[in-house]
Scaffold this active site. Structure first.
Site, PDB file in Angstrom:
ATOM      1  N   CYS A 176      99.412 -57.166  31.666  1.00 27.28           N
ATOM      2  CA  CYS A 176      98.459 -56.904  30.584  1.00 27.28           C
ATOM      3  C   CYS A 176      99.206 -56.722  29.260  1.00 27.28           C
ATOM      4  CB  CYS A 176      97.559 -55.720  30.931  1.00 27.28           C
ATOM      5  SG  CYS A 176      96.071 -55.634  29.884  1.00 27.28           S
ATOM      6  N   HIS A 230      95.157 -58.168  35.627  1.00 25.72           N
ATOM      7  CA  HIS A 230      95.675 -57.044  36.401  1.00 25.72           C
ATOM      8  C   HIS A 230      95.726 -57.400  37.887  1.00 25.72           C
ATOM      9  CE1 HIS A 230      95.546 -53.836  33.301  1.00 25.72           C
ATOM     10  NE2 HIS A 230      94.581 -54.571  32.788  1.00 25.72           N
ATOM     11  N   GLU A 270      96.937 -55.632  40.195  1.00 26.86           N
ATOM     12  CA  GLU A 270      96.664 -54.407  40.970  1.00 26.86           C
ATOM     13  C   GLU A 270      95.175 -54.111  41.087  1.00 26.86           C
ATOM     14  OE1 GLU A 270      96.669 -52.796  36.747  1.00 26.86           O
ATOM     15  OE2 GLU A 270      97.541 -54.464  37.872  1.00 26.86           O
TER      16      GLU A 270
END
Length: 216
Positions: A81, A192, A194
């Site tokens: 990001c 992202h 994650e």
């Protein structure tokens, strides 16, 4: 087991990132300790919030020098990001009279997306190259999770060297933008991983394999 340091400089979702990387199979440490960051197989630089704050926080913590040192030795670094955005020379997003420079690992600037609805938040597909290592074993049309209003809208490298043939993945939110880059030891994602479920887990596993190969 591949060792990863998630660099804790005050401007990233370090614990959610660390949890995701551990789930992907790494031994993870969350720290800003330079010795640990240099010794790990992989260094992950997250980033949330404004470009200026992330760039200054990273520089104040010595992250710019750590990234330089790792890349000079061909040691893997992954930016996520705003952690990707700060790898460019600068950004239109600044909140001070004198804008904070980026790390200038790549040429160009981050710009506000020309889209009627911002931020670009949620799941979206990306267009990745056939030879992408990051997206190995990921099906075309798979979705990843974004949360941003700014991005690099073009990508180019000046000169040759070890980063002469980067792989660039593109995204689109009314405006085309760089969604990921694989350039030698330096990889980065605007999205992202994650927060991207099973696809994100596969992407992180692919990065860990990349770290393992470069650490041999």
């Amino acid at each position: 087991m591949t060792s990863v340091v998630v660099f804790d400089y005050g401007y990233g979702n370090v614990h959610s990132v660390a949890k995701a990387v551990a789930k992907a199979g790494a031994q993870v440490q969350v720290t800003a300790d330079p010795k640990a960051a240099l010794a790990a197989d992989g260094l992950l630089v997250p980033g949330v919030g404004a470009f200026d704050a992330c760039a200054k926080g990273l520089r104040d913590a010595g992250g710019d020098k750590l990234v330089d040192q790792r890349l000079a030795g061909g040691r893997p670094v992954l930016g996520i990001c705003v952690g990707m955005q700060v790898l460019f020379e600068g950004s239109e997003e600044h909140h001070h009279d004198i804008p904070e420079p980026g790390l200038a690992q790549w040429s160009g600037r981050v710009e506000r997306l020309a889209a009627p609805v911002l931020p670009h938040m949620g799941w979206n597909t990306v267009d990745f190259p056939e030879d992408s290592e990051l997206f190995a074993d990921v099906a075309k049309g798979s979705r990843v999770y974004f949360a941003h209003s700014y991005a690099a809208r073009e990508f180019s490298l000046v000169g040759g060297g070890p980063f002469a043939a980067p792989r660039v993945t593109w995204g689109e939110h009314d405006d085309k933008f760089v969604a990921a880059v694989e350039a030698g030891a330096l990889w980065a994602t605007q999205f992202h991983p994650e927060k991207s479920g099973a696809v994100g887990n596969q992407l992180l596993r692919n990065w860990l394999e990349h770290c393992g190969r470069l650490s041999l």
